[in-house]
Design a protein around this motif. Sequence first.
Motif, PDB file in Angstrom:
ATOM      1  N   CYS A  33       9.212  -4.121  -0.653  1.00  0.00           N
ATOM      2  CA  CYS A  33      10.658  -4.147  -0.869  1.00  0.00           C
ATOM      3  C   CYS A  33      11.155  -2.735  -1.161  1.00  0.00           C
ATOM      4  O   CYS A  33      10.639  -2.075  -2.072  1.00  0.00           O
ATOM      5  CB  CYS A  33      11.003  -5.072  -2.023  1.00  0.00           C
ATOM      6  N   ASP A 121      10.563 -14.836  -7.262  1.00  0.00           N
ATOM      7  CA  ASP A 121      11.619 -14.036  -6.646  1.00  0.00           C
ATOM      8  C   ASP A 121      12.172 -14.752  -5.414  1.00  0.00           C
ATOM      9  O   ASP A 121      11.416 -15.204  -4.559  1.00  0.00           O
ATOM     10  CB  ASP A 121      11.073 -12.675  -6.207  1.00  0.00           C
ATOM     11  N   LYS A 123      14.415 -13.188  -2.877  1.00  0.00           N
ATOM     12  CA  LYS A 123      14.934 -11.853  -2.626  1.00  0.00           C
ATOM     13  C   LYS A 123      16.176 -11.847  -1.737  1.00  0.00           C
ATOM     14  O   LYS A 123      16.946 -10.881  -1.746  1.00  0.00           O
ATOM     15  CB  LYS A 123      13.847 -10.983  -2.001  1.00  0.00           C
TER      16      LYS A 123
END
Length: 260
Positions: A33, A121, A123
Amino acid sequence: MKVNYAGTVSISTLDWTGKSVVTIFFRGCPLRCPYCQNHPYLEGPELVELDFVKEQIKKSKPFVSAVVFSGGEPLMQEAVVPLAEFAKDLGLAVGVHTNGCYPERAAELVGRKLVDKFFIDVKAPLDDPELYGKVAGWEAYKRVGSAVKKPPEEITTAITKTIEVADASGLELELRTTAFRGFIGNEKEISQIAAWISEHIENREVTYVLQQGIPEHSLQEELREIRVLEREELLELGKIAKGFLGNIRIRTKEEGEEVV
């Protein structure tokens, strides 16, 4: 058994709201990321013996009520299972911070009653693999040998399965999105994510957290100059998510964690 180990925070009150915990950081992650805050943990081995990490947990035992496994990505490593078992034998609760890419290991922890809470997460919208791939670093890092290997569609499928495992377990569940100006977390995207959670999660007590991304710590240098989302902006995004879900929180440098 070896552990690809990044470090320990002996006492933390930030990694599990309401608990004092010892946090164990693992090295390695299948994603890249661009805004990642823990990017020093992504590459390279730092192998230690399992007993060394057990000793870190044991030393904190008198001062904490739980252990949190974080990273990096803890579910990449087989060692997370015996470490969770060790923590449970000490009478500690176990929390796992995960990107959701390893549903089989999540299911193993659930099946063996070795986990008490998942922090997963989300995202980007899980029904938009192309965008998820962007946020997970697919385009920038797909040719790097140790980085993202699965295409975005497989990543979102795996994360969906992990969420399903966590949801079906009846355990505490926190889903969280890091909002980053101009990159991920605008009003439309937060609406998409919150709507997806509302439609797919049976556990109505699920917590959804919007986290303030900190640009200066980003993996990708180009993002380090972006202006941080202010608390008031994150609060407005939280109110949008509140239209779909009951339990919304925001986390900022200014005020810490707040209920929306």
